[in-house]
Design an enzyme around this catalytic site. Sequence first.
Site, short mmCIF file in Angstrom:
data_model
loop_
_atom_site.label_atom_id
_atom_site.label_comp_id
_atom_site.label_asym_id
_atom_site.label_seq_id
_atom_site.Cartn_x
_atom_site.Cartn_y
_atom_site.Cartn_z
NE ARG A 196 49.79 59.69 46.23
CZ ARG A 196 50.94 60.28 45.91
NH1 ARG A 196 50.96 61.58 45.70
NH2 ARG A 196 52.05 59.60 45.79
CE LYS A 233 28.63 49.68 45.36
NZ LYS A 233 27.73 48.54 45.07
CD GLU A 255 18.95 49.37 38.93
OE1 GLU A 255 18.81 49.16 40.15
OE2 GLU A 255 19.69 48.66 38.20
CE LYS A 306 22.99 54.08 45.14
NZ LYS A 306 23.63 53.53 43.99
CD GLU A 344 27.59 46.39 48.06
OE1 GLU A 344 27.58 47.34 47.25
OE2 GLU A 344 27.50 45.21 47.73
NE ARG A 365 26.39 51.59 47.66
CZ ARG A 365 27.10 52.62 47.27
NH1 ARG A 365 27.83 53.27 48.15
NH2 ARG A 365 27.11 53.03 46.02
CG ASN A 404 23.98 44.05 45.24
OD1 ASN A 404 24.23 44.92 44.42
ND2 ASN A 404 24.81 43.75 46.23
CG HIS A 449 21.37 44.35 40.53
ND1 HIS A 449 20.12 44.80 40.89
CD2 HIS A 449 21.93 45.34 39.79
CE1 HIS A 449 19.94 46.01 40.39
NE2 HIS A 449 21.01 46.36 39.71
CG HIS A 505 25.21 41.66 37.75
ND1 HIS A 505 25.76 42.11 38.93
CD2 HIS A 505 24.91 42.77 37.04
CE1 HIS A 505 25.77 43.42 38.93
NE2 HIS A 505 25.25 43.86 37.80
CG HIS A 556 21.85 46.88 34.34
ND1 HIS A 556 22.64 45.93 34.92
CD2 HIS A 556 21.36 47.62 35.37
CE1 HIS A 556 22.64 46.08 36.23
NE2 HIS A 556 21.86 47.10 36.54
#
Length: 365
Positions: free
Chosen positions: A126, A148, A190, A232, A242, A246, A250, A253, A257, A269
């Site tokens: 946990r 994340k 980025e 960031k 998000e 946030r 993207n 992206h 993506h 990427h």
Amino acid sequence: MSTKDLTVHYEGRECYHIILTTDFSLLTSQLEKAVGEDKSKKVCIVSDSNVANLYINNLKEILENAYPIVETFVFPAGEQSKNIDTVQKLYEHLILNHFDRHDFLIALGGGVVGDLTGFTAATYLRGIDFVQVPTSLLAQVDSSIGGKTGVDFQQYKNMVGAFFQPKLVYMNMEVFDTLPKEQFANGMAEEIKHGLIKDKAYYEYIRDYSNEIKEKNPETMIELLNIGCNIKRVVVENDPKEKGERALLNFGHTIGHAIEKLSDFGLYHGQCVALGMVAAAYLSCKKGCITKEELLDIEQTIRLYDLPIRIQGYDKHEILQTTKSDKKMIGNQIKFTLLKEIGNAYSDLSLTDADLLEAIDYVLN
Ligand code: GLY
């Protein structure tokens, strides 16, 4: 040499530090502050086959001076390892080596290693502590910050995961001695994104000092990352889960993506994000938010870092369909990050399929 130290807050409290420095000499003292002074803790360094070859022995030796048991877990490099099977193997490794809740994990590697190690740390017993030691520019400026974590599930990228904050993010600029050229470009995509969405002066710095930046000397990289990571930091502090701001990260992206997926991850990427940023900048221009000159300026800046601005051989309808199967949809409406101006982004919910096809067409040209 200068070391930079950024403090990330979570739910109003100091949560962890991002250390930007030129070697591993501060690691054990930073660990002591981050995970506590108890030196009976066991440590497991998690890495992939590429990064482990370069750094794991050095890191293990450093940690063995401070901790009695330093385990390692290395999995094959690549996105195809970012799945529940690898997590399961890591659980087994930790169980067999009697890791309990007061022990901790170190993610030594790029985004795949960081996301997978973070997810394992979030779920093993946990939740046990973990530390990020990102070794790619992309992981440094983006994925190691903000908690994340996760893995891919079947064909779905990052489909299973958790928000789980690291105890420390330690960045050693020595990694730039070995970082492949395309990996550097991945990270620069980025960095350009951070400038475009939040900080015009940073964008201009990246545009105007490309020769210096591409030399990758430690002082320059600390300066560059200090600003990029701080952008960031502010975004994830304002919106850790998000719910709003946030999502601006993207930028580039959404279409990016889709191209990445259709290339079967044959394109990097950063290359896909670069193409996605061109499409998003095109739409920002179409909406009258940025000028044609600014659109061309963005394209020129992207090219300076050996990233593509056009691509051939894809079907625009297929890109649109894949874009729309992305999880960033609100009902049937796509949520798209556009630029209000350079350095200031917003979430747009008004784009039609025709708009998107036009933007995709622009990059396929
Ligand atoms: N990489 C995007 C985010 O951390 O939200």
